[in-house]
Design an enzyme around this catalytic site. Structure first.
Site, PDB file in Angstrom:
ATOM      1  N   PHE A 142       9.458  -4.972   5.447  1.00  0.00           N
ATOM      2  CA  PHE A 142       8.260  -5.657   5.964  1.00  0.00           C
ATOM      3  C   PHE A 142       7.086  -4.818   5.489  1.00  0.00           C
ATOM      4  CE2 PHE A 142      11.555  -7.040   8.597  1.00  0.00           C
ATOM      5  CZ  PHE A 142      11.153  -8.173   9.279  1.00  0.00           C
ATOM      6  N   CYS A 143       5.997  -5.434   5.175  1.00  0.00           N
ATOM      7  CA  CYS A 143       4.949  -4.622   4.579  1.00  0.00           C
ATOM      8  C   CYS A 143       3.579  -5.241   4.721  1.00  0.00           C
ATOM      9  CB  CYS A 143       5.147  -4.481   3.076  1.00  0.00           C
ATOM     10  SG  CYS A 143       6.824  -4.320   2.558  1.00  0.00           S
ATOM     11  N   THR A 144       2.567  -4.447   4.385  1.00  0.00           N
ATOM     12  CA  THR A 144       1.228  -4.978   4.154  1.00  0.00           C
ATOM     13  C   THR A 144       0.744  -4.405   2.830  1.00  0.00           C
ATOM     14  OG1 THR A 144       0.794  -4.989   6.531  1.00  0.00           O
ATOM     15  CG2 THR A 144      -1.104  -5.160   5.075  1.00  0.00           C
TER      16      THR A 144
END
Ligand SMILES: *[C@@H]1O[C@H](CO)[C@@H](O)[C@H](O)[C@H]1NC(C)=O
Ligand SMILES: *[C@@H]1O[C@H](CO)[C@@H](O)[C@H](O)[C@H]1NC(C)=O
Ligand SMILES: *[C@@H]1O[C@H](CO)[C@@H](O)[C@H](O)[C@H]1NC(C)=O
Ligand SMILES: *[C@@H]1O[C@H](CO)[C@@H](O)[C@H](O)[C@H]1NC(C)=O
Ligand SMILES: *[C@@H]1O[C@H](CO)[C@@H](O)[C@H](O)[C@H]1NC(C)=O
Length: 393
Positions: A142-144
């Site tokens: 999961f990331c930004t």
């Protein structure tokens, strides 16, 4: 028959994910969303060391130095991964056995087979488990990611890497066990040929694909997970069972960093190459306006969204940009809010670090924040941890 096993496994995983969510949701603590400022630079003990990997060496020998330092942490992580898989029940034990006894068969189809053999040799792990360890990163990131342009048109590209949702909750320390173990494996790699940097990237030691990388003077690239029921698990399991027609995401990004000589060439390769799983590729170039989010299905891109003249940044978490994020996991709205609080005038390594350190963009799954600037080929990485109260739960 094979198809049936796959679908059943996906349903198991989704169901367990759902149970995990509902059981913890009842205890969500309140936290205040606040755009941070002045956090950069963190204390030096949060910084990440850089190793040189010499691409002129045979694959088996490239990772010797990294493995000397990080081998024990990799063994520890892998034992946790396996426990996680076992927790799904009997069916998965068969998969582990299959993996342990078919390492050579699986690895021989991969682009970095020799490097995996070297890592197996250096850590004493079965080759199949090294393959398996590499598969795992294709599924749970999961990331930004943000590409932003300062007032002079200079491009910065940064990301948080969040990993480990549903991979085990450590009651004692109140943090996600795998996420915690991962923090101890993070390394920056300077990949060199003829003693000259080809590209730089951030790795969980032992994972040979690239989730975050910069090719100095050419482009910057990050990869974010995209969830899709026909995607990740299915593709990976098909691959383990013998369908080798798709590229692994992390190897596609690494090969693109090695072989593409321009932003456009990289964009084309990331748009059209068949893959095992869907993904988002966030690509930054060197010229103003060169920032794109490539939304991938397994076959090819379903959407390529690039900065236009009225945008000074482009941002992606783990949801299609034309759709709302999952209400439980909206990191997008707070990230936009903090970018707009920052303003284009203050775009810099320090400014973006503040945005990525603001909750819930920063959350308990965040392992690192990496910051890149393409012209200078700059890459720096900081370990992150989120103080209570912090999402998720
Ligand atoms: C750095 O040091 C501080 C205080 O000495 C400590 O609280 C923190 O956990 C350390 N950071 C890391 C990543 O070990
Ligand atoms: C495995 O590592 C040892 C040193 O630890 C080395 O002597 C040997 O050649 C390596 N084997 C392979 C196949 O790379
Ligand atoms: C590689 O380059 C560095 C400086 O960038 C230099 O210190 C080092 O001696 C070089 N190594 C070799 C093997 O040429
Ligand atoms: C494109 O990706 C493929 C698959 O990973 C790789 O073999 C090839 O070298 C890449 N080409 C360029 C130009 O990046
Ligand atoms: C630029 O893109 C944004 C978001 O995708 C859109 O709302 C806006 O209308 C576009 N502006 C121009 C000038 O094309």
């Amino acid at each position: 028959m094979v198809d049936c096993v796959n679908k059943k496994m996906i349903i198991d995983v989704l169901f367990i994910g759902f149970l995990g969510l509902t059981s913890v949701l009842s205890q969500v603590p309140p936290f205040t969303e606040k755009c941070e400022s002045g956090l950069y630079p963190p204390d030096s003990n949060w910084s990440i060391p850089t190793y040189v990997v010499n691409l002129d060496l045979p694959g088996e020998e490239r990772w010797t130095e990294v493995m000397k330092d990080r081998g024990p942490q990799i063994r520890h992580l892998l034992s946790m991964f396996k426990q996680f898989i076992r927790d799904f029940g009997n069916r998965t034990e068969k998969i582990i056995k299959f993996v342990d006894t078919n390492g050579e068969k699986m690895v021989s189809t991969l682009p970095y087979a020799d490097e995996m053999r070297g890592i197996a040799n250096a850590t004493g792990l079965p080759l199949g488990e090294v393959v398996f360890y590499n598969v795992f990163y294709e599924l749970f990131t999961f990331c930004t990611s943000i590409v932003a342009q300062d007032s002079s048109g200079k491009l910065f590209h940064a990301r948080n890497l969040d990993f480990g949702l549903f991979l085990g909750w450590d009651v004692k320390t109140d943090s996600w066990t795998i996420t915690e173990a991962l923090r101890h494996t993070i390394v920056n790699i300077d990949f060199r040929r003829n003693n000259k940097t080809v590209f730089k990237s951030v790795h969980f030691a032992g994972y040979l694909g690239v989730l975050t990388g910069v090719k100095p003077g050419v482009f910057t690239l990050t990869m974010n997970e995209r969830f899709n029921i026909d995607g990740g698990f299915m593709g990976v399991i098909e691959w383990i069972l013998g369908d080798h027609s798709g590229q692994w995401m992390g190897f596609l990004t690494r090969q693109t960093l090695e072989n593409s000589h321009s932003f456009e060439e990289a964009k084309k390769n990331l748009t059209n190459t068949k893959m095992l799983a869907p993904a988002y590729f966030i690509l930054g170039g060197t010229k103003p306006g060169e920032g794109c989010v490539i939304t991938r299905a397994r076959e090819s891109a379903v959407d390529v969204w690039c900065m236009n003249s009225s945008m000074w940044y482009i941002l992606e978490t783990n949801y299609d940009h034309w759709q709302k994020p999952l209400f439980l996991d909206d990191r997008r709205t707070p990230a936009h809010k903090c970018m707009n609080t920052l303003t284009q005038k203050k775009v810099s390594v320090a400014g973006i670090f503040d945005v990525l350190s603001s909750k819930p963009v920063l959350n308990k799954l965040t392992t690192y924040t990496a910051l890149m600037q393409v012209d200078s080929g700059h890459l720096e990485t900081w370990i992150q941890a989120c103080e209570e109260p912090c999402f998720p739960w």
